[in-house]
Structures are given as C-alpha cells and as structure tokens.
Design an enzyme around this catalytic site. Structure first.
Site, PDB file in Angstrom:
ATOM      1  N   HIS A 180      37.535  37.968  35.410  1.00  0.00           N
ATOM      2  CA  HIS A 180      36.308  37.870  36.221  1.00  0.00           C
ATOM      3  C   HIS A 180      35.791  39.284  36.415  1.00  0.00           C
ATOM      4  CE1 HIS A 180      36.619  33.661  37.713  1.00  0.00           C
ATOM      5  NE2 HIS A 180      37.868  33.843  37.355  1.00  0.00           N
ATOM      6  N   ASP A 305      32.986  25.354  37.584  1.00  0.00           N
ATOM      7  CA  ASP A 305      33.421  26.274  38.646  1.00  0.00           C
ATOM      8  C   ASP A 305      33.531  25.518  39.967  1.00  0.00           C
ATOM      9  OD1 ASP A 305      34.342  28.607  39.712  1.00  0.00           O
ATOM     10  OD2 ASP A 305      32.370  29.509  39.991  1.00  0.00           O
TER      11      ASP A 305
END
Lengths: 426, 325
Positions: A180, A305
C-alpha cells in the site's frame, strides 16, 4: 451433485470464451461446456437463459473482521454476503487481531471459512512481525500454510532498510509483496487535499503521499528484483509511474477499488463519513486517470476493498470516524457500470474481477476451464436493483452507494459446485 | 444533509446556526439588523429582556474558551434564559463517552438549545442532525471549519465603522489554514458583497485551493495590506509558532506581524480587527492592538449583541416540544 446450467451466455475472459452454451458440473468441478460428457445424467438444472455465466468473482481485498473485531462482522456473515455478491474467493489482508504473522491465525481463518462453506478465503501473511515494520515475519511458514502473498497492510514501512530486506526475503521465498503506497508523514489527514478539504476544514492528504511511497518502493523493487502488487491506487500520477516502471520491465501489478472508479472528493459533501476511505477519494481527473489505467491494462484488477463497520465507527465527526466502505455487493454492479460508461468492454470488465486477480494471487480460480473448480456466478445483466439498508447482506451497512440504481443482479452463485446463493424472488 | 439545509426551516427562518456558507444574504442582513437592536441593551440599567424566559441553554465546550463562552453566556442571560455550562473536555469524553452519547444525556435534561464548540470540523452539523426537532444548535466553532457567530460580529463591526461594504478592501492576515474564523469571515464578506477580499500569509499557512472560496492570495504582507480598508489579524496558536509550519515566532512577527510602520501602506482610516485572544508581539504589535485603528474591544461587546440576535432568532422558530407521556 451433477448440475447443468442451460442456455446462458458463458463468458470466461481467461479462455477468451463468449457464447451461448450449456455448462456441466460434476463432483464440484466443471466437466464440460457445450455437449455433456458421455453418460452425464442431470440431477439439477439451472435455467440461465438471458443470463451471463461467468467465473465466481475473486476479490483482492476484503476485511472479514475475524479474528479480533467480531462486533463489526464475522467470517460467517461476510462469506454469506460474498455469495450474494457472486464472489467466491476473498483475499483477507493480514491486519486482523491477532495479526496473520503465524500459521495458527491463517489456519483459524481457513477453518472458519470452511465451516461457512460459502466462499474461499485466501490470506495474505504479514510482511513484518506484528506489522510493526521492525522484524521480518516468518514468511516461509506463512507460505506453507497457504498465504498467497505478504503485506504490511495499511501500516507503512518508513524504514527503507527494513523494506529492502523484506523485499529480498520475500523474493527468496518466491512470494509476491502486496504494498500500500502511503508516506506516513504526508498521509496525516482524512481526505484529498484540494479546494474541498479547504472548504470543509479537514486535514488533508496530498497526492504525493501516494506517489512518493510508490516511487520509493519501485526503486527498491528494481534493486531487489522482488515481485510486487500495488494495492488501491488513488491518483492519476500513480498510474503514470506504474506504467513507466512496467515499461522498464519490473514485475509489478496494481489494483484499484471499485469506489475510486466512481466517487470523488466532492462526494464527501458535507462530512459524509461513509465516503471516508483510505487512500482518500481524489479529484475527477484522478478518477478518470484510474479508469484510463484500467483501460490501458496498467491496472489489472478491481477489488471491493470491503471494510464493514459498526454504526459507532461512522457516527462521529468525520475526522474521528474509521475509514472504509462495506462494499461486497457493489463490486459487480460498479464494475459493470464501467461497461455502460464505455471504459471497458464486458470481457475486460469481468477479467478485472475474475482471472486477473486470481493471477495476481497465483491461485487456481477465476476461470470456467474444464477441470477447474465450479466457482460460478450467474447474473442478469439487464436487471435493475437498488442497494438498501435492508438488502445489504454484510454486517456492515456503511456504504455511500445506498439508493444507487444498479444494473446487473446476481441470480445464482456456485462455490465448488455447491449452490451457495439463489436470488429469492425466482 | 447540507448545513444550509439543516439550519433553515421550511419557512426560511433560522433553525440552527451552523455555518455562514450557504446562508441567504437577506437572512444574514436580518441577523445584523436584529443585532443592531440588541446593541443598546448592555448600556441600560436593567440589562435583561424576557425573550427566552423559561428556556434552558447549555453551552457545550469540548475545547477551552473564555471569551466566546462568556459572551454566549452573557447573551443568554440578557435574554433571561437559564444557562448550563458544561465543560465536556474535563468530564464525560475523558471517560470514553462518544459525542452523541453525551448529547443524548443532555437532551434528557430537556435543554432547548446547545451552544457547541468542538475541535473537529463538522461536529456542530453532526449534532444538529441528531437532536430532537425542537432543540436548537448554535456552532461556537467546529475544528478548522467555521465560527459563524464570530463572522457575524466581524461584519457587524465593519458595518458600524465603515457603513457600505461594497467598496471596501478587506485583508485577512495569518494562519488561514487552521482558522475557522477566516473561513466564516470569507463566506460572510462575500455574501455581503465586499469590494475585494484578500488572504495574506506564508505558503505553509494558506490552504491549497483557497481561491475557490473567493479570495485573492498574497504571500507578502506589504502588497497584501496596500490600500486595505479593514485588516483582520488571525491568532497564531502557540504550538504552531515553531516547527514545520514556521521557524519561530520572532521570524513570523518580522514578516507578518502588524506594526504601525507596516500598516502605513493601508488606507489612512484603516480598521484593525482581531478575534482574540491576541498574541502581542507575535501577530500584532501592542501599539497597533491598542492604537487608534483598533476595534478589538468593540468586537467583544458586539459579540454579545450578535449572539443575542442569533439565539433569539433560532429560538423564535422553535416548535412546541413534544410532550412525553
């Protein structure tokens, strides 16, 4: 059970298949497309005329909240919701409590998923012990138990030496890093930096929070030769950076969440905490850049997500709320909306939620190839429906898509040849 | 729901007072006119009006404040309301109670109005969207978002001193990034049609995209002050005086501190304002703060009249509370 799905449009991007055929399932596997195998007797028939029959969806990131936050959701509730959404494989990031840094935690998750029997849960193992970004996690053991890759989830690794060694070790173990990109100092905010954050007076996150971390990670990947997947891009500039690195021959891939392809910072409106996500929703230009990245195959997968929350997590001043959207059921319709918006054709759109995420995870899923496990999603591409508080199957009701008119409705979901969901109105 | 939808009822009357943004011009002018009529009350021998007799107003401060809280309290008392001061900072939230739980507890005590200050942007709107229909909410400052009563009193003061706003040049100087006063002032002055509105400060304290709110940006003080009719100085918080935003209070004063010499480029009849509390020698020199151009103390007394006007107007639209059986 021996099952025949009749008259549907079979669409499997993995084998470039698009046509009206019957599909036959036996002993949990796909045994034939078209004519049945010799001596095949049908125990159950599913009428799929007017429907699209595609591989069960593979979701690259879904928080199931178990273990650790069962007051928000459980593996049982979320795999049921996944079945309703046509999703048969869920990838769970390692930031559970306890963290997935030992085989025992991964095993617990696998067991709970097996008990539920509605979807496969694939874990990502922790990259560092306790996600503390100090000491490497036991990656070999995590790989042995079935973790599809390693990740430090949303905890940034500020120390470049730690990250470099983690990349080298992951490469040694032949594991993909799921990164990320987020600079820990520039990301101290709750929404995209721009005129809207200025108007609302909210602490903001500039685009450089992502692009700086991304550039740094790419340079280290080039040095270490490790393989990496970049999770949840939010900025147009990130797409350009990824493209340049791919052109240099780096072994990288990237995904985007479905909501970053549809929402922008303006949707935060007047402190709508349901639009509080991380990374933040950015400008219309960024959203369009992400769409172009998908069209040009710089971004190869779309994920939900999914982050289910309890009410209290969102019922507070915006800055004090927890980020994330409960997003399983909106994954398919938001992806299909990209076809309506002429960003992708139907086959490309389905590839981004079936075979491509499966390839990123390195698992056998996301295809209707003969011999593959019968993970199948059957949906009505023309059916309109509205997401409401009542029909959200997830334990988390936190979604800004409530009230949206969706086109494309899941009618049946098969997981390992077992019918795990059938639309009730039929 | 948008603040300007939540703060105005079906008849277009003031219901809550959450933000200046979205406030119709005629309503803002009505508030200023009402404040005008309350302005004389403080000078009378008997300083009370019976307008809010029997009403209970709770000031709910999640952040320390002396002057805002005191002027609200005084305004409420001059309207004959009962006032309950709740310092939430030191009590409930420390024990982990959520904002909405605190609110529900107080609602059970049958308060008619909450005057709220909270360190987070959007808190007043969140509260207004959760209270019972007859309860009124006044925003006394939410994070970096808005401080609408301060903006009204600033406009009230400018109107009293200068009259017509349409030809004025107003400069807002200092920490615009963290300032809710700046945001509310910008909206209010634009709604009232001020001639030219500027913000002045170093890049670290000017938020990106601020031009979209309708201001001209100046990074240097002198051009920012040139020919200004009104200068609004913003307070610089102690914790921001040195670090990554500014090297030191000293350097800030050198570059952006208002001194008589720097003020010389403004109009000869320039008016200097400050929301208080002031940091002498940091953003403003004592000679200017106490000098002939300063209206800082007038602002404080205008604050009482303005808050009386806002509280009485918001309560004036109150429906009878539903009886609990």
């Amino acid at each position: 059970m021996r099952l025949r799905i009749t008259g549907g449009r079979i669409l499997d991007p993995a084998q470039n298949l698009d046509g009206i055929h019957d599909l036959h399932v036996a002993a949990g596997r796909i045994v034939a497309i078209g004519d049945p195998p010799e001596g095949f007797t049908v125990e159950r028939e599913i009428d799929a005329r007017g429907r699209i029959v595609c591989p069960g969806l593979v979701d690259l990131s879904a928080r199931l909240r178990e273990p650790g936050e069962e007051h928000k959701a459980t593996i049982a509730t979320e795999t049921r919701a996944a079945a309703m959404a046509g999703i048969t494989t869920l990838c769970c990031p390692p930031d559970t409590d306890p963290v997935i840094d030992t085989p025992a935690v991964a095993e617990l998750i696998h067991q709970r998923a097996e008990q539920s029997g509605r979807a496969r849960v694939v874990c990502l193992g922790a990259l560092t012990h306790g996600l503390k970004a100090e000491q490497l996690a036991e990656m070999r053991a995590l790989k042995r138990i079935g973790c599809a890759g390693v990740s430090n989830a949303l905890v940034p690794i500020a120390n470049t030496e730690v990250l470099r060694r983690a990349m080298e070790y992951a490469a040694t173990c032949d594991l993909t890093l799921f990164l990320h990109p987020e600079d820990p100092w520039l990301s101290q905010g709750v929404m995209h930096e721009g005129p809207i954050s200025t108007r609302l007076g909210l602490p903001a996150v500039p685009e450089t929070a992502e692009t700086i971390a991304l550039s740094r990670d790419l340079l280290l990947l080039e040095q270490t030769g490790a393989r990496a997947h970049f999770c949840r891009l939010s900025a147009r500039r990130s797409v350009e950076i990824i493209k340049a690195a791919s052109d240099r021959g780096l072994r990288i891939s990237a995904d985007v969440s479905a909501h970053h392809l549809h929402l922008i910072d303006v949707d935060v409106g007047d402190y709508d905490s349901r639009c509080h996500v991380r990374p933040p929703l950015r400008s219309p230009r960024d959203r369009d850049g992400l769409r172009e990245g998908l069209r040009d195959s710089v971004i190869s997968a779309i994920c939900s997500d999914h982050q289910p929350h309890d009410r209290d997590a969102k019922d507070a001043p915006f800055e004090a709320t927890e980020p994330g959207i409960s997003a399983l059921q909106s994954l398919l319709p938001l992806t299909l909306a990209l076809v309506e918006d002429k960003v992708l054709n139907l086959s490309q759109a389905l590839a981004a939620i079936t075979c491509q995420p499966a390839r990123i995870l390195g698992i056998e899923a996301g295809t209707l190839r003969v011999g593959a496990g019968a993970d199948i999603c059957i949906f009505d591409p023309e059916a309109h429906w509205t997401l409401t508080e009542e029909n959200i199957a997830s334990a988390g009701k936190n979604t800004p898509f409530k009230g949206w008119d969706f086109k494309g409705k899941v009618m049946h979901t098969l997981f390992g040849g077992k019918l795990v969901y059938t639309e009730a109105s039929r | 729901m948008k603040p300007h939808q939540i703060q105005i009822d079906e008849q277009g009357r003031l219901k809550h007072f959450i933000s200046i943004e979205g406030l119709p011009r005629d309503l803002l002018i009505a508030i200023l006119d009402a404040a005008q009529s309350f302005a004389g009350v403080g000078e009378r021998a008997i300083k009370k009006l019976p307008l809010l007799r029997g009403k209970t107003i709770a000031t709910l401060f999640f952040e320390p404040s002396t002057r805002t809280r005191t002027t609200f309290e005084l305004a409420a008392k001059r309207l004959s309301a009962d006032v309950l001061n709740i310092n939430v900072q030191s009590s409930a939230t420390r024990k982990g109670e959520s904002l909405l739980d605190t609110l529900r507890t107080l609602e059970a005590m049958h308060c008619d109005m909450f005057v709220v200050r909270h360190p987070m942007s959007g808190a007043a709107q969140l509260i207004a969207s959760h209270v019972a229909p007859h309860v009124r909410v006044i925003n006394a400052g939410d994070g970096r978002h808005e401080h609408p009563t301060q903006a009204v009193l600033d406009c009230f003061t400018i109107r009293r001193v200068k009259g017509d706003l349409s030809s004025l040049v107003v400069a807002i100087v200092g920490d615009v990034l963290h300032s809710r006063v700046a945001r509310s002032d910008i909206h209010a002055l634009n709604i009232l049609g001020v001639g030219e509105l500027r913000v002045v400060g170093p890049k670290t304290l000017i938020p990106p995209g601020v031009e979209a709110l309708g201001v001209r940006v100046f990074y240097d003080l002198e051009p920012g002050l040139r020919d200004a009719d009104v200068v609004i100085m913003l307070r610089l918080q102690n914790e921001r005086m040195q670090g990554t935003l500014l090297p030191s209070a000293h350097e800030y004063f050198q570059a952006y501190g208002l001194t008589a010499a720097k003020l010389a480029v403004a109009r000869p009849d320039v008016t200097v304002m400050h929301p208080g509390p002031i940091n002498r020698g940091v953003e403003i020199d004592t000679a200017v703060a106490d000098g002939p151009h300063s209206v800082i103390l007038q602002q404080v007394s205008h604050g009482i009249a303005v808050r009386m006007a806002i509280m009485s107007m918001a309560m004036g639209s109150q429906a009878a509370p539903r009886r609990t059986r």
